[in-house]
Structure formats: structure tokens, C-alpha cells
Design an enzyme around this catalytic site. Structure first.
Site, PDB file in Angstrom:
ATOM      1  N   HIS A  39       0.832  -1.197   0.000  1.00 34.46           N
ATOM      2  CA  HIS A  39       0.000   0.000   0.000  1.00 34.46           C
ATOM      3  C   HIS A  39       0.870   1.252   0.000  1.00 34.46           C
ATOM      4  O   HIS A  39       0.636   2.188   0.758  1.00 34.46           O
ATOM      5  CB  HIS A  39      -0.927   0.000   1.219  1.00 34.46           C
ATOM      6  CG  HIS A  39      -1.926  -1.100   1.230  1.00 34.46           C
ATOM      7  ND1 HIS A  39      -2.613  -1.490   2.375  1.00 34.46           N
ATOM      8  CD2 HIS A  39      -2.363  -1.921   0.238  1.00 34.46           C
ATOM      9  CE1 HIS A  39      -3.423  -2.498   2.083  1.00 34.46           C
ATOM     10  NE2 HIS A  39      -3.293  -2.771   0.790  1.00 34.46           N
ATOM     11  N   GLN A  40       1.873   1.294  -0.861  1.00 34.43           N
ATOM     12  CA  GLN A  40       2.779   2.435  -0.910  1.00 34.43           C
ATOM     13  C   GLN A  40       1.996   3.726  -1.164  1.00 34.43           C
ATOM     14  O   GLN A  40       1.116   3.763  -2.030  1.00 34.43           O
ATOM     15  CB  GLN A  40       3.826   2.245  -2.003  1.00 34.43           C
ATOM     16  CG  GLN A  40       4.740   1.051  -1.786  1.00 34.43           C
ATOM     17  CD  GLN A  40       4.286  -0.192  -2.496  1.00 34.43           C
ATOM     18  OE1 GLN A  40       3.269  -0.753  -2.136  1.00 34.43           O
ATOM     19  NE2 GLN A  40       5.028  -0.631  -3.503  1.00 34.43           N
TER      20      GLN A  40
END
Length: 542
Positions: free
Chosen positions: A468-469
């Protein structure tokens, strides 16, 4: 449009070749992921606005994309950017794999399809940082009502019906998912009918997950938004089109340079260019185009167009630690393998949950550094940090397209994160070893009973990410902000960013749904700026 793109819609007329694609458009949207697909569709709805949607990856027609259960098969393939973090000191020098979707749909074409809308306090934080209540929770509820085609109990305040995004809970969750809810209830954690209603306004709880799966098939954001409009003559979608740099006239963005099947082309945007390339590639393109920290740009010989020191900073991700149990006998796997979620606080004084737990209905191997064996049949709870305090950064390795971006996640660098990780793993073990799971499991495979030092060692060696950058070109008003409340890049005309990189801080839960909201918000802002209205006779998604 190219033949590969048009083949996605069997009702299309014969497609022109790539050489017939115009060089000039009104709007260029870079990236066909969970934000870019929304923006392109919302603009293409409007009259004669000519929209170009560029995607570096390929199509989304493979069975590994369409079948939800096959999502792990896409990791490490051409559908995955396959980023890897730099060695992390607090993770015993390990390099974290940082997968990111590459192809039509972006992450929504290879993810686990969990629809998680973010906590009330996430969106109110966005509004405070942007000084704009249009980003606040009450406003965002309106966006979700527009977006969703919710197939659960009606909730006129929190849920939508008839929108482009099909959302449903599994009809018959596997026993292991029901066991999690029973275990949570037994220790006083509330159980909710849905994870996206009251739960996301509360201190936390457990629920059966909401998924983007219809009739056993994946529903990507591209499929929901763009595919219904593919026959429109004002929408062009190009795959295998890698955006390499932004073109400027002074401080105004006028288009982009792109490698289309390896051939360099320049496309002009008369009105605006939008970067929706994700939290890794958006900062990379910005910096290699001359927007970013001036000292870093100069070190690589890149002329500075606009000094913005926040580009590539503030990197955030959801870190997770796999706790695994062995099954008594093989059990079924529903949907993409995640049918139950839990959110809770490591400290009751917090304003929102900081623990994120996603249950996978199969055993996930621990990193080799842990020395732990994985049972042949079992389940894994990814016990993670919903609100990490550690901040990473991105750096250039060179000025050229093929020079890789250097990602320094800086995971577990803040002591609060280790404290929350210890609480998350202990909560996970309390749940997994409870009576609710006894009929289904035989023993705990990871991490097992350990003293504090041993548990810290497990956390450092087992940590992975949810991929989930985010937050690397944040929205805000301070000196490290990259975009304002309207997603406009500071100091640059006709350029906006709309993807997970603009988040001031990461949202609670999976990031696909918030990225759709970001896309919708960008679409509204752009349409308002240019006085665009939905073409008469064409029904808008809303």
C-alpha cells in the site's frame, strides 16, 4: 486506439493502429490504475473533451487477472512493477518486495480486491491538512454514495446503490472467517455487519470483508469505469506506453514524452496533464522532469523546473507480520482468500484504530530469515500497522528512464511502530489460539510462544508489506507539500497529481477505495475548472 486495447471490448469498431493516434489531446491521464481510470472516464463523459489514458503495462484479459483466486500468480510477472526496497536496518538488513500493479486496472487488477474505505479520522485529517472540507468525511461519504453499487443492507447515509463500483460481501464465508468474528466477540471486540459503515467511525471492530468480486470474477476499477466508455471517439487508451517525462513551456506542463512499444513519442495536452502513476513512479517522473528537491536534481544533472523538497518524501506503507496456524484438515478458500478483517487500537487513548488485521485462508510462508516452517494446510493472519509513524523516502539513482528509483521504506524506525507491532501480534495470537478456532486448527506455526526479545526478533525478520505504498507527493500547505487542495502541483500550471501519493498520511485499511475517491475528486475539480458538463444523452455514472 491500438488493437490490443480495443480487443477488450468485443463491440468495438475496427481500431486504428498506434500510428493513427493523434499527438494532441485536451487531457492526458498518465496511469490506468484505481485513480487514473476514474479520471479518464469522468472526463470522457464530457462532451467533446479529447482524453488520452496512458498505461505502461498491458491488457487485463489474462485468466490470472480475471480469476480472483489466482492473484498471487501475477506477483513477479509483467503485471507487477516488482519494486524492491533498499536494505532496512530495522528489518535486519532485509529488502522488502514492494509489488505494484502494472497494466490496465493497476493494483485493482492484481490485488486481493478488499474494499476498505478508510476511517472517518483519516478523511478529516486530509481536510485539515488541505484546509478544505471537501476532503472531509461527510463530503467523502457523498463520493462513496456516488461510487458504490453496494449489494448489502441499505444505509442511505453511508452506502451507495447503482454506482459503477460493485461491492459485496461473500455470500457464504468460509468457517475460518466466521471463527475470527467469534473470537473477536469473545474478547470484547465489537463485530459489525460491514467493515465500511459504523466500524469506520468507531474505535474498531471485526467484520466479514467487502470485495470487488462479481459472480466469481474480478471487477477492476478500469473495468468498472473505462470499459463501458471504450467506444467513445473522444477516449483513447494506449497500453505499453511508459511515461518518461513531463514537457514544459516555462512553468506550464504542456504534455508528456512516452515510450510507446519502445518508440519515443510526445503527446500534447491542451488543458491539463494528470499524473496517476502511483506512489513510486509519480515522484520518479516528477523528479526526472525537474520537479523535486533541487539538490538531488542538480546532483544528477537534471535542470530544476520547480524546487519541491517534499517530492519522494513521507513514504508510508502498511507493514504486516504473518501469524500462522495449521489446519486439522484442508479447508476451502473463498474469493481471493481474504474474507474477514479486524481493526483495533494498540492504545485506547488513540483517536482511531492503528492495528490492521487481514485474514488469509491459506498459509503464507514466513520470510526465510525467520527459520519457521509453513504448514502444508493452514491460515495466516497478516497482523499489521494501520497508522505507521515511520517515514521513508525515494531517491533517484540517475536521470534516465531506465535508472531505477531507490526506495528507502525506513520501516520500524520509530519506536511507536514497534510498540504497536508487539500489541498487534499479541492480539493476533490471542485470537488465533482461542476456543473459536479449536475445531479448525491444531497448532500455532508462527510466531509461537516467545519472550519480548524473541517477539521483537520475529517482527523484524517476518515483516512484509501490504503493498500500500503512498504519501510520496502529499497534499497540504507546509513546505513539504507537493499539491494543494485541488491536487495542483505547487508552482506548475496545468499539472495535477491524483493517486495514493497525494495522501498526507496512509488511510486505515486497503488503499484501493480511497484511490477511487481521489480519482472522483480530481475529476470533479478538473471538470469545474474547464466548465465541462456531461454530454447530453449520455448518462453519467453518478
Amino acid at each position: 486506439m491500438d488493437q490490443n486495447t480495443h480487443d477488450l471490448n468485443r463491440h468495438e469498431n475496427p481500431a486504428p493502429t498506434r500510428h493513427e493516434v493523434s499527438d494532441d489531446f485536451d487531457f492526458i491521464v498518465c496511469g490506468a490504475g484505481s485513480s487514473g481510470s476514474v479520471i479518464a472516464a469522468r472526463l470522457a463523459e464530457c462532451g467533446d473533451a479529447r482524453v488520452l489514458l496512458l498505461e505502461a503495462g498491458g491488457d487485463d484479459v489474462a485468466e490470472s487477472v480475471r480469476d480472483p483466486a489466482q492473484w498471487p500468480l501475477n506477483l513477479g510477472t509483467s503485471r507487477d512493477w516488482g519494486f524492491v526496497g533498499e536494505p532496512a536496518p530495522e528489518l535486519c538488513g532485509r529488502r522488502l518486495p514492494l509489488s505494484m500493479g502494472k497494466g490496465l486496472g493497476g493494483g485493482s487488477s492484481i490485488n486481493v480486491m478488499v474494499w476498505a474505505r478508510g476511517h472517518k479520522e483519516d478523511w478529516n485529517h486530509f481536510a485539515a491538512e488541505a484546509d478544505d472540507e471537501a476532503w472531509g468525511y461527510e463530503s467523502v461519504l457523498g463520493y462513496y454514495r456516488r461510487i458504490e453499487d453496494w449489494r448489502g443492507p441499505p444505509d442511505a447515509v453511508r452506502r451507495g446503490a447503482g454506482g459503477p463500483v460493485y461491492v459485496a460481501q461473500p455470500r457464504s464465508p468460509q468457517p475460518i472467517a466466521e471463527a475470527l468474528l467469534n473470537a473477536a466477540s469473545a474478547i470484547g471486540i465489537p463485530v459489525f455487519d460491514t467493515p465500511n459503515g459504523e466500524l469506520m467511525e468507531s474505535a474498531g471492530g471485526a467484520s466479514i470483508a467487502e470485495l470487488r468480486i462479481r459472480d466469481g470474477r474480478r471487477e477492476s476499477v478500469f473495468g468498472s469505469y473505462v470499459r463501458p466508455l471504450m467506444s467513445r471517439p473522444n477516449l483513447t487508451v494506449l497500453t505499453d506506453a511508459l511515461v518518461t517525462s513531463i514537457i514544459f513551456d516555462g512553468k506550464r506542463a504542456t504534455g508528456v514524452e512516452v515510450l510507446v512499444n519502445g518508440q519515443r513519442r510526445a503527446f500534447t495536452a491542451r488543458c491539463e496533464t494528470v499524473l496517476s502513476l502511483g506512489a513510486i513512479n509519480t515522484p520518479k517522473v516528477l523528479m526526472q522532469s525537474g520537479i523535486g528537491p533541487k539538490d538531488e536534481l542538480k546532483a544528477h544533472g537534471i535542470p530544476v523546473v520547480q524546487h519541491l523538497p517534499g517530492v519522494g518524501r513521507n513514504h508510508q506503507d502498511h507493514l504486516a507480520f504473518g501469524c500462522t496456524w495449521a489446519y486439522r484438515k484442508p479447508e476451502g478458500v473463498g474469493g481471493g482468500g481474504c474474507e474477514a478483517k479486524l481493526f483495533w487500537k494498540s492504545d485506547s487513548r488513540l483517536s482511531q484504530p492503528d492495528i490492521l488485521q487481514c485474514q488469509l485462508e491459506f498459509a503464507v510462508p514466513s520470510p526465510a530469515e525467520t527459520g519457521l516452517e509453513t504448514p502444508a494446510h493452514g491460515w495466516t493472519m497478516f497482523s499489521g500497522l494501520a497508522q505507521p509513524k515511520s517515514r521513508g523516502r525515494l531517491r533517484l539513482s540517475g536521470p534516465n528512464t531506465n535508472d531505477p528509483i531507490l526506495i528507502e521504506p525506513n520501516s520500524l524506525s520509530e519506536p511507536e511502530d514497534m510498540a504497536a507491532a508487539l500489541a498487534a501480534v499479541e492480539l493476533c495470537r490471542e485470537l488465533g489460539n482461542s476456543d473459536a478456532f479449536t475445531p479448525l486448527v491444531t497448532s500455532e506455526a508462527a510466531p509461537g510462544t516467545r519472550d519480548r526479545a524473541g517477539m521483537i526478533d520475529f517482527i523484524r525478520k517476518s515483516a512484509v508489506t501490504y503493498w500500500h505504498q503512498s504519501c510520496t507527493a502529499k497534499m497540504g500547505r507546509d513546505s513539504m507539500s507537493v499539491v494543494n487542495n485541488e491536487l495542483k502541483v505547487y508552482g506548475i500550471e496545468s499539472l495535477r497529481i491524483a493517486d495514493a501519493s497525494i495522501m498526507p498520511r496512509i488511510t486505515t485499511g486497503n488503499t484501493m477505495a480511497p484511490c477511487v475517491v481521489i480519482g472522483e475528486r480530481a475529476g470533479d475539480l478538473i471538470r469545474k475548472t474547464h466548465g465541462l458538463a456531461v454530454l447530453s444523452g449520455v448518462a453519467p455514472f453518478a
